[in-house]
Design a protein around this motif. Sequence first.
Motif, mmCIF file in Angstrom:
data_model
loop_
_atom_site.group_PDB
_atom_site.id
_atom_site.type_symbol
_atom_site.label_atom_id
_atom_site.label_comp_id
_atom_site.label_asym_id
_atom_site.label_seq_id
_atom_site.Cartn_x
_atom_site.Cartn_y
_atom_site.Cartn_z
ATOM 1 N N GLN A 157 37.259 32.111 42.213
ATOM 2 C CA GLN A 157 35.886 32.306 42.652
ATOM 3 C C GLN A 157 35.701 33.376 43.723
ATOM 4 O OE1 GLN A 157 33.241 30.572 41.237
ATOM 5 N NE2 GLN A 157 34.814 29.963 39.795
ATOM 6 N N THR A 158 36.739 33.823 44.374
ATOM 7 C CA THR A 158 36.564 34.729 45.510
ATOM 8 C C THR A 158 36.938 36.156 45.182
ATOM 9 O OG1 THR A 158 38.786 34.201 46.297
ATOM 10 C CG2 THR A 158 36.982 32.922 47.218
ATOM 11 N N GLU A 159 36.087 37.070 45.548
ATOM 12 C CA GLU A 159 36.288 38.511 45.460
ATOM 13 C C GLU A 159 36.987 38.977 44.180
ATOM 14 O OE1 GLU A 159 37.547 40.447 49.082
ATOM 15 O OE2 GLU A 159 37.036 38.643 50.219
ATOM 16 N N PRO A 160 36.348 38.787 43.040
ATOM 17 C CA PRO A 160 36.983 39.199 41.777
ATOM 18 C C PRO A 160 37.086 40.719 41.664
ATOM 19 C CG PRO A 160 34.731 38.502 41.389
ATOM 20 C CD PRO A 160 35.029 38.210 42.833
ATOM 21 N N ASP A 161 38.148 41.170 41.026
ATOM 22 C CA ASP A 161 38.343 42.590 40.732
ATOM 23 C C ASP A 161 37.976 42.782 39.261
ATOM 24 O OD1 ASP A 161 39.860 44.889 39.581
ATOM 25 O OD2 ASP A 161 40.468 45.142 41.669
ATOM 26 N N SER A 162 36.837 43.408 39.017
ATOM 27 C CA SER A 162 36.339 43.498 37.644
ATOM 28 C C SER A 162 37.283 44.268 36.725
ATOM 29 C CB SER A 162 34.940 44.106 37.613
ATOM 30 O OG SER A 162 34.955 45.399 38.165
ATOM 31 N N GLY A 163 37.964 45.275 37.248
ATOM 32 C CA GLY A 163 38.914 46.022 36.424
ATOM 33 C C GLY A 163 40.079 45.157 35.982
ATOM 34 N N LEU A 164 40.592 44.360 36.892
ATOM 35 C CA LEU A 164 41.696 43.458 36.570
ATOM 36 C C LEU A 164 41.240 42.392 35.583
ATOM 37 C CD1 LEU A 164 44.573 42.416 36.963
ATOM 38 C CD2 LEU A 164 43.740 41.155 38.948
ATOM 39 N N ILE A 165 40.063 41.845 35.808
ATOM 40 C CA ILE A 165 39.554 40.814 34.912
ATOM 41 C C ILE A 165 39.374 41.364 33.501
ATOM 42 C CG2 ILE A 165 37.535 39.367 34.407
ATOM 43 C CD1 ILE A 165 37.407 38.840 37.459
ATOM 44 N N ARG A 166 38.794 42.560 33.386
ATOM 45 C CA ARG A 166 38.651 43.171 32.054
ATOM 46 C C ARG A 166 40.012 43.374 31.399
ATOM 47 N NH1 ARG A 166 34.623 46.100 34.589
ATOM 48 N NH2 ARG A 166 36.033 47.843 34.972
ATOM 49 N N ALA A 167 40.994 43.819 32.179
ATOM 50 C CA ALA A 167 42.328 44.084 31.631
ATOM 51 C C ALA A 167 42.993 42.811 31.114
ATOM 52 C CB ALA A 167 43.212 44.758 32.679
ATOM 53 N N VAL A 168 42.896 41.718 31.876
ATOM 54 C CA VAL A 168 43.557 40.493 31.416
ATOM 55 C C VAL A 168 42.821 39.878 30.228
ATOM 56 C CG1 VAL A 168 44.722 39.965 33.593
ATOM 57 C CG2 VAL A 168 42.505 38.953 33.142
ATOM 58 N N ILE A 169 41.486 39.978 30.224
ATOM 59 C CA ILE A 169 40.738 39.460 29.072
ATOM 60 C C ILE A 169 41.073 40.276 27.821
ATOM 61 C CG2 ILE A 169 38.446 39.124 28.065
ATOM 62 C CD1 ILE A 169 37.447 38.523 30.925
ATOM 63 N N ASP A 170 41.178 41.582 27.971
ATOM 64 C CA ASP A 170 41.546 42.436 26.842
ATOM 65 C C ASP A 170 42.966 42.116 26.361
ATOM 66 O OD1 ASP A 170 41.050 44.621 24.988
ATOM 67 O OD2 ASP A 170 42.517 45.743 26.174
ATOM 68 N N ALA A 171 43.892 41.926 27.302
ATOM 69 C CA ALA A 171 45.269 41.575 26.927
ATOM 70 C C ALA A 171 45.311 40.231 26.214
ATOM 71 C CB ALA A 171 46.165 41.546 28.170
ATOM 72 N N CYS A 172 44.516 39.295 26.676
ATOM 73 C CA CYS A 172 44.463 37.980 26.035
ATOM 74 C C CYS A 172 43.929 38.097 24.612
ATOM 75 C CB CYS A 172 43.598 37.035 26.874
ATOM 76 S SG CYS A 172 43.604 35.331 26.288
ATOM 77 N N ALA A 173 42.855 38.868 24.434
ATOM 78 C CA ALA A 173 42.293 39.064 23.091
ATOM 79 C C ALA A 173 43.303 39.732 22.167
ATOM 80 C CB ALA A 173 41.017 39.899 23.178
ATOM 81 N N THR A 174 44.030 40.706 22.697
ATOM 82 C CA THR A 174 45.046 41.405 21.899
ATOM 83 C C THR A 174 46.169 40.456 21.487
ATOM 84 O OG1 THR A 174 44.533 43.499 22.984
ATOM 85 C CG2 THR A 174 46.694 43.328 21.917
ATOM 86 N N ALA A 175 46.628 39.645 22.427
ATOM 87 C CA ALA A 175 47.701 38.683 22.132
ATOM 88 C C ALA A 175 47.234 37.652 21.111
ATOM 89 C CB ALA A 175 48.162 37.984 23.410
ATOM 90 N N CYS A 176 46.006 37.182 21.271
ATOM 91 C CA CYS A 176 45.464 36.199 20.321
ATOM 92 C C CYS A 176 45.333 36.794 18.917
ATOM 93 C CB CYS A 176 44.115 35.691 20.809
ATOM 94 S SG CYS A 176 44.226 34.590 22.243
ATOM 95 N N ALA A 177 44.901 38.043 18.833
ATOM 96 C CA ALA A 177 44.767 38.699 17.533
ATOM 97 C C ALA A 177 46.129 38.854 16.859
ATOM 98 C CB ALA A 177 44.098 40.060 17.695
ATOM 99 N N ALA A 178 47.130 39.262 17.626
ATOM 100 C CA ALA A 178 48.479 39.431 17.071
ATOM 101 C C ALA A 178 49.048 38.096 16.613
ATOM 102 C CB ALA A 178 49.392 40.077 18.108
#
Length: 86
Positions: free
Chosen positions: A26-47
Amino acid sequence: MLARCIRLNNDCADLCATTARIVSRQTEPDSGLIRAVIDACATACAACASECEKHGKHMEHCRICAEACRACENACRRMMAAKASA
């Protein structure tokens, strides 16, 4: 025969758990990092889903895994789209 499938299952599970922890902080999110991990998660799930779909007709657990991975991939993509439009 299923070594790649098992490896992708484990990688996907690790990325999903990590993504959940990072996104839920909940505290001070880094939007770039969040986008990167969500993208990595989507990529891993697709594979993982693609690999499990190869075995899904013969192995029920692979069919179930593929469905769960596709659902998670779609959730990640929706989350990225929502964050992009916010």
